[in-house]
Design an enzyme around this catalytic site. Structure first.
Site, PDB file in Angstrom:
ATOM      1  CG  ASP A 136      -2.007  -0.987   1.198  1.00 14.48           C
ATOM      2  OD1 ASP A 136      -2.885  -0.852   0.343  1.00 14.48           O
ATOM      3  OD2 ASP A 136      -1.996  -1.928   2.023  1.00 14.48           O
ATOM      4  NE  ARG A 205      -6.730   4.915   2.505  1.00 16.08           N
ATOM      5  CZ  ARG A 205      -7.315   3.718   2.633  1.00 16.08           C
ATOM      6  NH1 ARG A 205      -8.219   3.516   3.575  1.00 16.08           N
ATOM      7  NH2 ARG A 205      -6.998   2.749   1.792  1.00 16.08           N
ATOM      8  CE  LYS A 236      -5.882   1.681  -1.899  1.00 14.99           C
ATOM      9  NZ  LYS A 236      -4.876   0.994  -1.077  1.00 14.99           N
ATOM     10  CG  HIS A 237     -11.178   0.670  -1.447  1.00 15.16           C
ATOM     11  ND1 HIS A 237     -10.825   1.981  -1.147  1.00 15.16           N
ATOM     12  CD2 HIS A 237     -10.229  -0.114  -0.864  1.00 15.16           C
ATOM     13  CE1 HIS A 237      -9.724   1.965  -0.400  1.00 15.16           C
ATOM     14  NE2 HIS A 237      -9.341   0.713  -0.214  1.00 15.16           N
ATOM     15  CG  HIS A 249      -9.817  -1.812   8.008  1.00 15.34           C
ATOM     16  ND1 HIS A 249     -10.044  -0.688   7.234  1.00 15.34           N
ATOM     17  CD2 HIS A 249      -8.674  -2.366   7.530  1.00 15.34           C
ATOM     18  CE1 HIS A 249      -9.075  -0.578   6.338  1.00 15.34           C
ATOM     19  NE2 HIS A 249      -8.230  -1.578   6.495  1.00 15.34           N
ATOM     20  CG  ASP A 322      -9.726  -3.876   0.935  1.00 18.03           C
ATOM     21  OD1 ASP A 322      -8.532  -4.065   1.257  1.00 18.03           O
ATOM     22  OD2 ASP A 322     -10.343  -2.839   1.232  1.00 18.03           O
TER      23      ASP A 322
END
Length: 601
Positions: A136, A205, A236-237, A249, A322
């Site tokens: 990443d 991000r 992504k995503h 997450h 992912d």
């Protein structure tokens, strides 16, 4: 929030979607087709299944890891060394992290990559396949490469610069440095459109909240990675993680966009990435009822991956999930079902299952039991092999460690970092006309949030000292009541205070980041001039009443602090403009600062 999303959809420039036929790549060159076909023909089913998996391994050396890393590998994979993990599972890829001790320094990373390639290639026969090594490296908030690598600002900072050329340059240099140490698949760029200021996982991000801007910069970075650096970028995503209030997450987010909103807000950047020739797209562990009413996360959704991404968008590259150890993909199905369902949905590369042996066996058993056909496995392996061939891994899987040391963090690369970073700083508020600072004979307190690795407080204080100020550095990261009182007492004795904040808007119950609001309030209450700088989300100003001087740096890299020092002293005019709307804290429908706002001097 719904009103804000509707406004974005109404104002956005709609991307002109290429037809699936237009997006579909031409047949592969004869050399690629020949190598892929020959390699696939000689592989056993076990080897083919291994090619589908990419995971972490513990250790800084392929064959001689530390005792602690040997124990960690043994517990996770049943063998002791990274090389043995690659060999046992016939891995198609490895993902590097600092926490798995893969990223100590440039020479070590290059040497590790070479060692893992040796493990993958074995005897060098037709059934031996080089690894696709990943990490990443979004830059900004999410970056894995250690110093002296080029540390560019992240996506939202690039969104503030509004320069496709700068975005492409950052991607190209980042990709070249990764490739030099053997990392050929950076998980970047982030194509999500951050229309939710409370998004806990995307935020800076993302390039911003304007779908057209995000599409333009996504395409620019794809070109920088793929054509410039010749590495495999990963957008992504999919189908878009920018309007979530849940972190995938830790939970399973649900996106409430209508199909029309999704087409206008989320889809353009992924269409742009495909049109730019991207090799890989990463799925999101999110539920999008407008695209698939089943309640399955996108990673496990045939309607989304096959129906939308493959058939409607015409994407024929590698679909990587992912991480499969994230809660968002594990809530509905067991760990043995997830990799099988991801393949049935249309995914190719299975990233970081929580139990690799269980996942590997589950896919093997699904083929042997008839739930998956070997032909279906071959489709994914062929895509993965094609990417490896185009990366040159078939002929040159190894890197030159000496050359890597010479090129990573070179003077030219660091000059480019400074050039790009100078375009990103955004001056949001300068009500008292404090900036640019006049003269140099002053005492300055630099306080607030700090980071051990980058030490932005120290870097900023050093910049003031170099310009003649009498400077005190007082880190106060998530400060206690006593630390706040100490900082306020210091501020009262200085001519000027500069305070760094990081996600200070987050007032979730019990969240210690809320203490930053109390710190800023105490500093302002001294009556002395205070400059507040957001080193992450620009939204912080909404939670900081009474602040009259506020800048958004979006990141805390050394280059960002250097840019900040120059701008505060008038050596540089801020060029950045907000790539997101900053809403009022008490009423998200009220705009404090619109997209495009930015002051200069």
């Amino acid at each position: 929030m719904k009103r804000f999303v509707a406004a974005v959809a109404a104002l956005a420039t709609v991307w002109s979607a290429p037809s699936p036929a237009a997006a579909r790549p031409a047949p592969p060159p004869a050399a690629e087709h020949g190598w892929v076909t020959s390699t696939l023909r000689h592989m056993s089913l076990e080897q083919k299944v291994g090619q589908l998996f990419s995971t972490y391994v513990y250790g800084s050396d392929a064959t001689s890891p530390s005792a602690a890393d040997r124990s960690a590998n043994l517990a996770a994979f049943g063998v002791e060394t990274p090389a043995q993990v690659v060999d046992r599972f016939h891995l198609g890829g490895v993902v590097y992290f600092a926490w798995s001790h893969n990223l100590d320094n440039v020479r070590q990373i290059a040497t590790l990559s070479n060692g893992l390639q040796t493990a993958a290639l074995g005897e060098g026969g037709k059934d031996d396949v080089p690894l696709l090594i990943s990490t990443d490296q979004e830059q900004g908030l999410v970056q894995r490469m250690p110093a002296p690598s080029a540390q560019f600002p992240g996506s939202m900072a690039l969104g503030a610069a509004r320069s496709p050329a700068a975005a492409r340059l950052a991607a190209e240099i980042t990709g070249r440095e990764l490739g030099a140490v053997g990392i050929r698949q950076p998980y970047a760029p982030v194509a999500d459109v951050n229309v939710n200021p409370a998004n806990p996982v995307i935020g800076v991000r993302s390039f911003g909240a304007d779908p057209a801007l995000v599409a333009d910069l996504t395409a620019a970075q794809v070109a920088g990675f793929e054509q410039g650096a010749q590495v495999t970028s990963v957008a992504k995503h999919f189908p878009g993680h920018g309007d979530t209030a849940t972190d995938s997450h830790t939970g399973l987010p649900v996106i409430s966009h209508t199909r029309e909103q999704w087409e206008t807000i989320d889809a353009p950047a992924f269409r742009a990435a495909i049109a730019a020739g991207i090799d890989s797209i990463m799925t999101a562990h999110i539920v999008v009822p407008a695209l698939d009413p089943s309640g399955d996360p996108a990673t496990l959704s045939p309607a989304i991956i096959t129906g939308v991404l493959r058939e409607q968008f015409g994407f024929q590259g590698v679909v990587v999930t992912d991480a499969l150890n994230m809660a968002g993909v594990r809530e509905k199905y067991g760990d043995a079902r997830v990799p099988v369902l991801a393949l049935k949905a249309g995914a190719d590369q299975l990233l970081m299952p929580p139990n690799l042996q269980l996942a590997y066996d589950a896919v093997l058993n699904a083929v042997r039991g008839g739930e998956l056909t070997e032909q279906r496995i071959d489709e994914s392996v062929r895509r993965i092999l094609s990417v490896k061939f185009r990366q040159g891994l078939a002929g040159s899987p190894y890197v030159d460690a000496d050359a890597a040391v010479a090129s990573v963090g070179s003077a030219a690369h660091l000059a480019a970092v400074a050039q790009v970073t100078d375009q990103t700083l955004t001056a949001v508020r300068n009500d008292a006309g404090l900036l640019p600072l006049a003269g140099a004979d002053r005492s300055v307190l630099v306080t607030g949030w700090n980071n051990a690795a980058f030490n932005p407080i120290g870097r900023l204080a050093g910049g003031f000292t170099a310009r003649g100020s009498r400077t005190t550095a007082l880190p106060a990261t998530l400060p206690s009541a006593s630390a706040i009182a100490a900082a306020a007492a210091q501020a009262a004795q200085h001519d000027l205070t500069v305070v760094l904040v990081n996600k200070a808007w987050d007032t979730a119950v019990g969240d210690p980041r809320a203490s930053q609001q109390q710190l800023v309030a105490a500093l302002v209450a001294t009556g002395r001039p205070v400059i507040v700088v957001a080193v992450r989300d620009p939204y912080d100003i909404a939670a900081l009443p009474g602040v009259s001087t506020y800048l958004a740096a979006y990141t805390y890299t050394p280059a960002a602090m250097d840019t900040l020092v120059r701008a505060l002293h008038g050596d540089l005019s801020p060029h950045g403009r907000l790539p997101v709307t900053i809403p009022a804290a008490t009423d998200p429908a009220t705009t404090l600062y619109p997209i495009g706002h930015g002051l200069t001097w």
